[in-house]
Design an enzyme around this catalytic site. Sequence first.
Site, PDB file in Angstrom:
ATOM      1  N   ASN A  34       0.809  -1.231   0.000  1.00  7.59           N
ATOM      2  CA  ASN A  34       0.000   0.000   0.000  1.00  7.59           C
ATOM      3  C   ASN A  34       0.839   1.278   0.000  1.00  7.59           C
ATOM      4  O   ASN A  34       0.323   2.368   0.269  1.00  7.59           O
ATOM      5  CB  ASN A  34      -0.944   0.016   1.207  1.00  7.59           C
ATOM      6  CG  ASN A  34      -1.991  -1.074   1.078  1.00  7.59           C
ATOM      7  OD1 ASN A  34      -2.559  -1.267   0.001  1.00  7.59           O
ATOM      8  ND2 ASN A  34      -2.192  -1.837   2.137  1.00  7.59           N
ATOM      9  N   ALA A  35       2.125   1.154  -0.263  1.00  6.65           N
ATOM     10  CA  ALA A  35       3.007   2.335  -0.301  1.00  6.65           C
ATOM     11  C   ALA A  35       4.019   2.161  -1.422  1.00  6.65           C
ATOM     12  O   ALA A  35       5.104   1.615  -1.215  1.00  6.65           O
ATOM     13  CB  ALA A  35       3.708   2.527   1.047  1.00  6.65           C
ATOM     14  N   SER A  62       4.511   4.666  -4.919  1.00  6.88           N
ATOM     15  CA  SER A  62       5.033   6.018  -5.190  1.00  6.88           C
ATOM     16  C   SER A  62       5.091   6.831  -3.906  1.00  6.88           C
ATOM     17  O   SER A  62       6.009   7.624  -3.692  1.00  6.88           O
ATOM     18  CB  SER A  62       4.124   6.728  -6.202  1.00  6.88           C
ATOM     19  OG  SER A  62       4.090   6.003  -7.401  1.00  6.88           O
ATOM     20  N   GLU A  87      20.845   4.913  -7.812  1.00  7.79           N
ATOM     21  CA  GLU A  87      20.087   3.837  -8.472  1.00  7.79           C
ATOM     22  C   GLU A  87      19.602   4.313  -9.846  1.00  7.79           C
ATOM     23  O   GLU A  87      19.759   3.623 -10.854  1.00  7.79           O
ATOM     24  CB  GLU A  87      18.898   3.434  -7.599  1.00  7.79           C
ATOM     25  CG  GLU A  87      17.937   2.493  -8.303  1.00  7.79           C
ATOM     26  CD  GLU A  87      16.759   2.047  -7.421  1.00  7.79           C
ATOM     27  OE1 GLU A  87      16.738   2.401  -6.223  1.00  7.79           O
ATOM     28  OE2 GLU A  87      15.876   1.362  -7.942  1.00  7.79           O
ATOM     29  N   ALA A 138      12.052   2.100  -9.635  1.00 11.84           N
ATOM     30  CA  ALA A 138      12.898   3.200  -9.125  1.00 11.84           C
ATOM     31  C   ALA A 138      12.157   4.531  -9.185  1.00 11.84           C
ATOM     32  O   ALA A 138      12.746   5.583  -9.428  1.00 11.84           O
ATOM     33  CB  ALA A 138      14.219   3.287  -9.901  1.00 11.84           C
TER      34      ALA A 138
HETATM   35  C1  LIG Z   1      10.151  -5.793 -11.638  1.00  9.88           C
HETATM   36  C2  LIG Z   1      10.121  -4.806 -10.506  1.00  9.88           C
HETATM   37  C3  LIG Z   1      11.215  -4.705  -9.662  1.00  9.88           C
HETATM   38  C4  LIG Z   1      11.176  -3.836  -8.571  1.00  9.88           C
HETATM   39  N1  LIG Z   1      12.229  -3.838  -7.669  1.00  9.88           N
HETATM   40  C5  LIG Z   1      12.087  -3.172  -6.500  1.00  9.88           C
HETATM   41  C6  LIG Z   1      13.066  -3.325  -5.450  1.00  9.88           C
HETATM   42  O1  LIG Z   1      14.059  -4.042  -5.607  1.00  9.88           O
HETATM   43  N2  LIG Z   1      12.857  -2.690  -4.283  1.00  9.88           N
HETATM   44  C7  LIG Z   1      11.755  -1.900  -4.057  1.00  9.88           C
HETATM   45  O2  LIG Z   1      11.631  -1.356  -2.957  1.00  9.88           O
HETATM   46  N3  LIG Z   1      10.827  -1.727  -5.030  1.00  9.88           N
HETATM   47  C8  LIG Z   1      10.961  -2.343  -6.236  1.00  9.88           C
HETATM   48  N4  LIG Z   1      10.007  -2.198  -7.217  1.00  9.88           N
HETATM   49  C9  LIG Z   1       8.837  -1.364  -6.955  1.00  9.88           C
HETATM   50  C10 LIG Z   1       8.749  -0.078  -7.785  1.00  9.88           C
HETATM   51  O3  LIG Z   1       9.702   0.842  -7.373  1.00  9.88           O
HETATM   52  C11 LIG Z   1       7.296   0.416  -7.658  1.00  9.88           C
HETATM   53  O4  LIG Z   1       6.491  -0.476  -8.423  1.00  9.88           O
HETATM   54  C12 LIG Z   1       7.123   1.847  -8.109  1.00  9.88           C
HETATM   55  O5  LIG Z   1       7.761   2.744  -7.236  1.00  9.88           O
HETATM   56  C13 LIG Z   1       5.637   2.237  -8.249  1.00  9.88           C
HETATM   57  O6  LIG Z   1       4.887   1.887  -7.130  1.00  9.88           O
HETATM   58  P1  LIG Z   1       3.503   1.070  -7.333  1.00  9.88           P
HETATM   59  O7  LIG Z   1       3.799  -0.081  -8.206  1.00  9.88           O
HETATM   60  O8  LIG Z   1       2.922   0.810  -6.006  1.00  9.88           O
HETATM   61  O9  LIG Z   1       2.590   2.059  -8.158  1.00  9.88           O
HETATM   62  P2  LIG Z   1       1.640   3.231  -7.582  1.00  9.88           P
HETATM   63  O10 LIG Z   1       2.402   4.112  -6.690  1.00  9.88           O
HETATM   64  O11 LIG Z   1       0.384   2.626  -7.057  1.00  9.88           O
HETATM   65  O12 LIG Z   1       1.314   4.026  -8.907  1.00  9.88           O
HETATM   66  C14 LIG Z   1       0.322   3.635  -9.859  1.00  9.88           C
HETATM   67  C15 LIG Z   1       0.241   4.731 -10.923  1.00  9.88           C
HETATM   68  O13 LIG Z   1      -0.166   5.979 -10.305  1.00  9.88           O
HETATM   69  C16 LIG Z   1       0.794   6.974 -10.601  1.00  9.88           C
HETATM   70  N5  LIG Z   1       0.912   7.923  -9.497  1.00  9.88           N
HETATM   71  C17 LIG Z   1       1.096   7.651  -8.177  1.00  9.88           C
HETATM   72  N6  LIG Z   1       1.199   8.799  -7.473  1.00  9.88           N
HETATM   73  C18 LIG Z   1       1.085   9.818  -8.366  1.00  9.88           C
HETATM   74  C19 LIG Z   1       1.127  11.254  -8.272  1.00  9.88           C
HETATM   75  N7  LIG Z   1       1.312  11.866  -7.099  1.00  9.88           N
HETATM   76  N8  LIG Z   1       0.958  11.965  -9.408  1.00  9.88           N
HETATM   77  C20 LIG Z   1       0.778  11.373 -10.598  1.00  9.88           C
HETATM   78  N9  LIG Z   1       0.747  10.014 -10.753  1.00  9.88           N
HETATM   79  C21 LIG Z   1       0.902   9.259  -9.660  1.00  9.88           C
HETATM   80  C22 LIG Z   1       2.095   6.224 -10.842  1.00  9.88           C
HETATM   81  O14 LIG Z   1       3.030   6.989 -11.560  1.00  9.88           O
HETATM   82  C23 LIG Z   1       1.584   4.997 -11.592  1.00  9.88           C
HETATM   83  O15 LIG Z   1       1.400   5.321 -12.937  1.00  9.88           O
HETATM   84  C24 LIG Z   1      10.046  -3.016  -8.353  1.00  9.88           C
HETATM   85  C25 LIG Z   1       8.953  -3.089  -9.248  1.00  9.88           C
HETATM   86  C26 LIG Z   1       8.970  -3.980 -10.293  1.00  9.88           C
HETATM   87  C27 LIG Z   1       7.763  -4.074 -11.198  1.00  9.88           C
END
Ligand SMILES: Cc1cc2nc3c(=O)[nH]c(=O)nc-3n(C[C@H](O)[C@H](O)[C@H](O)COP(=O)(O)OP(=O)(O)OC[C@H]3O[C@@H](n4cnc5c(N)ncnc54)[C@H](O)[C@@H]3O)c2cc1C
Length: 396
Positions: free
Chosen positions: A131-132, A134, A244, A373
């Site tokens: 749930n956390a 972005s 990163e 990232a």
């Molecule tokens: C293959 C893979 C490897 C990864 N590796 C790691 C890792 O090693 N360690 C780690 O900690 N994380 C890792 N991640 C997580 C990655 O960093 C997150 O998926 C990313 O930060 C986005 O978070 P979320 O998926 O929860 O999307 P959300 O935050 O739910 O976002 C969904 C959509 O809403 C948009 N959005 C959200 N907030 C806003 C805003 N304020 N304004 C406009 N648009 C917004 C986003 O841009 C996106 O388009 C990985 C992800 C993947 C898919």
Amino acid sequence: MALDFTFTDEQRMLEDSVLKWANTWLEPQMEHMYEIDEMPKDLFKQMGELGINGIAFDEKYGGAGLGYVETLLAYETIARVSNALSMTVGASQTLCFDNFRRNATEAQRAYVLPKACTGEWIGCLGITEPNAGSDAMSMATKAEKKGDKYIINGSKIFITNGPVAQFMVFYAKTDPAAGPKGISTFFFEVDKVKGVKFEKIKKWGMRTSPTALVTFEDMEVPEENLIGGLNKGVAVLTSGLCTERITLSGCTLGGQRSCLELSLKYAKERVQFGKPIASFQTIQEKLANMYCGYKAGKFLAYSAAAYCDSLTNKSGGKGTDLDRMAAASLLFNGEMGTKIGLDAIQIFGGYGYCTEYAISRHFLDQKLWEIGAGTSEIRRMIIARELMRDDFKSGL
Ligand SMILES: Cc1cc2nc3c(=O)[nH]c(=O)nc-3n(C[C@H](O)[C@H](O)[C@H](O)COP(=O)(O)OP(=O)(O)OC[C@H]3O[C@@H](n4cnc5c(N)ncnc54)[C@H](O)[C@@H]3O)c2cc1C
């Protein structure tokens, strides 16, 4: 001021040795490993022998004592064969161990880094939670102090290398009422703790790079495993995200370069209407666009890496030029990677749709770089914030 990308002899040797290894050791396994979604066995031992694991670490730990330019070059070169495995190496060495190195005590570094350099240990970094994403600062994982230990409860999702890691760095709330000012950084050795579970997540891209959901249930870590200062986790996290974003730009760049090289070769060989398809202007347009996109992205990434190497403290985060440059590097390269990947598949036609062709993997892996990232949307927010800073005056 040097206006070209002339690498030093040492950097060229690094690129040559990594490329030779990637073409001979990695490439022959990739189709099968991608199909079964397994990381090639001994990947990190191989990286250790090539000197890539400890590329930015001091020689006293078994590292090569080089910088972020060389790290970026190494990741770009691995990604010319596998974007996914370049990410996996970067997640271990830059996200996890380099972050640890910058914040741990000398005794902790001396114990951990030699194992990272040889490849005996693989690392992972936990920021994102179910749930956390972005909004990483709203993380719910808690670390409660009990005597000389912290008790950890919560979960982390999408953790690259989670299923294969021996070592993890992660963030947790040590003072939940203080919001972002109540976050701290911890590490642990996987086989020295109880109460942690790693579950592999299935993905359609970045296959071979293992990803996990990590759950902490009353996991105990000793208090000395808190690094970077109590409630000082945000600075560690945002600084780490800068290096990163810069070095992992190499993952998308290497994929872009292969898309261009493979497309060029294919377009010259593939004959339709009695001519190589490279003779058609709409194909040439794609090749020209791919070239321009790759070269422009390369400048953004390498100039950001060189800038980072020039800084004494190498700290990024809010209010720094590094934050803007790092976000710009991955923003541009992430979006360009998807465009270039799509053009490459189009040039390959139906063959590009078949897993037998490496181009399909390059295409599938690229999309991640608009998400991982910090997403493109978040990177734009960072760039705009730093441009609008009252004291912004340099960097254009
Ligand atoms: C293959 C893979 C490897 C990864 N590796 C790691 C890792 O090693 N360690 C780690 O900690 N994380 C890792 N991640 C997580 C990655 O960093 C997150 O998926 C990313 O930060 C986005 O978070 P979320 O998926 O929860 O999307 P959300 O935050 O739910 O976002 C969904 C959509 O809403 C948009 N959005 C959200 N907030 C806003 C805003 N304020 N304004 C406009 N648009 C917004 C986003 O841009 C996106 O388009 C990985 C992800 C993947 C898919």
